[in-house]
Write an enzyme that holds these catalytic residues in place. Structure first.
Site, PDB file in Angstrom:
ATOM      1  N   ASN A  90       0.834  -1.198   0.000  1.00 32.45           N
ATOM      2  CA  ASN A  90       0.000   0.000   0.000  1.00 32.45           C
ATOM      3  C   ASN A  90       0.868   1.247   0.000  1.00 32.45           C
ATOM      4  O   ASN A  90       2.060   1.193   0.330  1.00 32.45           O
ATOM      5  CB  ASN A  90      -0.904   0.025   1.237  1.00 32.45           C
ATOM      6  CG  ASN A  90      -0.139   0.219   2.532  1.00 32.45           C
ATOM      7  OD1 ASN A  90       0.389  -0.746   3.084  1.00 32.45           O
ATOM      8  ND2 ASN A  90      -0.070   1.438   3.034  1.00 32.45           N
ATOM      9  N   CYS A  91       0.262   2.382  -0.382  1.00 28.01           N
ATOM     10  CA  CYS A  91       0.886   3.689  -0.192  1.00 28.01           C
ATOM     11  C   CYS A  91      -0.019   4.469   0.754  1.00 28.01           C
ATOM     12  O   CYS A  91      -0.653   3.873   1.625  1.00 28.01           O
ATOM     13  CB  CYS A  91       1.112   4.407  -1.524  1.00 28.01           C
ATOM     14  SG  CYS A  91      -0.392   4.840  -2.403  1.00 28.01           S
ATOM     15  N   ALA A  92      -0.119   5.758   0.616  1.00 29.10           N
ATOM     16  CA  ALA A  92      -0.871   6.556   1.594  1.00 29.10           C
ATOM     17  C   ALA A  92      -2.360   6.255   1.569  1.00 29.10           C
ATOM     18  O   ALA A  92      -3.006   6.192   2.614  1.00 29.10           O
ATOM     19  CB  ALA A  92      -0.645   8.038   1.338  1.00 29.10           C
TER      20      ALA A  92
END
Length: 528
Positions: A471-473
């Site tokens: 995942n990212c933000a």
């Protein structure tokens, strides 16, 4: 290859999430220690000043220990199993790497062109990391070493050794292999990095010398690469790394905020490198114009629904700087609009820079207020008035450009959907539950299936179809074996997702700020 690059880019965002709060603490502390703003209460010998000094020192933790944070943070996103143990392995190996560098340069510093007798910092090319005097590889070295450790961890953590060597299995085995690998890596770094430091110095001179053109190119790439996840590679070396200033723009700006506040000299002359951190202005002024254009062009009977959709995500973008929900809303529908957004964002930042605006403005209003406007307005108010005037002018430009394109090209933005897209909303988990409870047939395992992670796995084609998860933000990044087994976007929206980006076997599910928790639940289910 693109999937691996995207995964690596998202990993770099893990420690970056810590910087917003730390920046606010440092900014507020600097503000409350400024006697020009606070008066006699903020003199260095007062109790008020000493209290804020203590708070400020705590806020500096993240910025002063960035390499360590990146070394520990990378495995959280990249390790495919036992992430906590991978973090310990990465930290141990990163410290080993720096001890090797320190010893090599102490013995053969003349050969490598490094003077270890110099003080760390400045132009010496040296740094103190966890008490180790070593080459200043900053976050780049931390990311490199941590990535190597993650590769070794993913490959050998589960390696079964003979029973008499059982004590060396798991993390011990990973650290043993990493120890052997670090010696040649340290030697190569001692030889190559001093040359890289020279190149970085030249790059800084070039970019600062390129002025407005450099700012335009930087800001355009930072925006236009967001759909690919590669924008991290654009802004990270500038904002958090040594591309244009030692320690990165964020750290340098915070360290010299008091000096900038006390000076009447134009900010652009004090810190021209700050032009490479103006991309946050598009998150405030640009998104405002885009949201208004989407609302105005919506069908009359859907304006209330569209307003309910736009208000929270627009405020999130403007205040916190989290733009994915609204940007991906029109990116899914028309990539052309996103390209226009990137062009306008770069032009706005460049015009602001030409008018003397610089600083640490990569986030939303909270960051711009606490780290720029509030502490510096008394001495650089005219500069910020120009910034606001330019920003509001571009809000108007954004509005008319987007309104024209939406109407001219009949783009199906929210509120203008046709056919099967008639319903204008982002579905929530509650919507999904209501739908499920209204169905006539309810299986015995339905309550368990209502868990977002379970349903997400099912929508992705089941456990056996999922290759990797990270995942990212705001996005859950997933690689699948067979993209034809993945359900339509409507299934993901029914789980509360804002949308899906598809690129063959690589998918990005827009979840929001709760995505780290969703990822953890998904991984637990995949491992169970």
């Amino acid at each position: 290859m693109m999937q691996k690059v995207q995964r690596f880019g998202s990993a770099m965002f893990v420690p970056v999430l810590l910087f917003a709060f730390a920046g606010i603490v440092v900014g507020l502390s600097t503000l409350f220690k400024n006697d020009q703003l606070m008066g006699a209460i903020a003199r260095p010998d007062t109790f008020w000043y000493k209290c804020w000094y203590i708070i400020e020192e705590g806020g500096w933790t993240v910025f002063r220990q960035m390499p360590l944070l990146f070394a520990v943070g990378i495995p959280i996103a990249l390790a495919k199993k036992a992430q906590a143990r991978a973090c310990l392995e990465a930290l141990t190996t990163y410290l080993t790497f720096n001890y090797f560098i320190s010893a090599i340069l102490t013995v053969w510093g003349d050969f490598f062109g490094v003077d270890m007798s110099q003080e760390a910092g400045g132009t010496s090319g040296l740094a103190e990391i966890a008490g180790i005097k070593t080459l200043d590889t900053n976050i780049i070295g931390a990311i490199l070493i941590s990535s190597i450790v993650v590769y070794i961890h993913n490959r050998y953590f589960d390696k079964k050794l003979p029973d008499f060597l059982g004590i060396f299995q798991g993390s011990s085995f990973v650290v043993i292999i990493s120890f052997a690998v670090m010696l040649p890596v340290a030697l190569a770094t001692a030889y190559i990095w001093p040359m890289v430091q020279g190149g970085i110095a030249s790059l800084q001179t070039f970019l600062v010398g390129s002025g407005a053109f450099g700012v335009w190119v930087y800001t355009f790439l930072e925006r236009v690469l967001i759909p690919t996840g590669l924008h991290h590679f654009i802004y990270t070396p500038f904002v958090f790394g040594p591309a244009v200033v030692e320690g990165g723009i964020v750290t340098y700006w915070a360290q010299h905020l008091g000096e900038f506040s006390a000076s009447a000299q134009p900010l652009k002359e004090l810190f021209p490198q700050g032009g490479f951190a103006l991309h946050g202005n598009s998150k405030i002024f640009g998104i405002l114009g885009i949201a208004l254009a989407i609302y105005v062009t919506a069908k009359k009977e859907k304006k209330k629904i569209v307003a309910g959709l736009l208000i929270p995500i627009t405020l999130t973008a403007m205040i916190a700087g989290i733009t994915e929900p609204i940007e991906f809303t029109f990116l899914f529908i028309s990539p052309l609009l996103f390209l226009v957004h990137s062009l306008l964002a770069a032009t706005m930042a460049t015009l602001m820079y030409v008018c003397g605006v610089v600083g640490n403005m990569g986030g939303g209003l909270i960051e711009i207020l606490t780290l720029n406007w509030i502490p510096l307005f008394h001495s650089h108010g005219s500069t910020y008035l120009f910034q606001i005037l330019i920003g509001l002018s571009f809000s108007v430009i954004y509005f008319f450009v987007f309104r024209f394109l939406i109407l001219k090209m009949d783009i199906a933005t929210p509120g203008r959907e046709k056919g099967e897209q008639q319903e204008t909303k982002f579905y929530t988990k509650q919507d999904f539950k209501a739908k499920k409870h209204s169905e006539k047939e309810v299986s015995a395992g339905r309550e368990h299936e209502e868990d977002q992670a379970v349903l997400c796995i099912r929508a992705l084609g089941g456990k056996d179809n999922i290759a990797e998860v990270t995942n990212c933000a705001t996005r859950l990044r997933v690689s699948v074996y067979d993209e034809s087994k993945v359900q339509p976007d409507s299934e993901f929206k029914a789980l509360g997702a804002h949308g899906v980006v598809r690129n063959g076997k690589a998918l990005q599910i827009i979840i929001g700020l709760s995505v780290p928790q969703v990822r953890e639940r998904v991984e637990k289910l995949l491992d169970s």
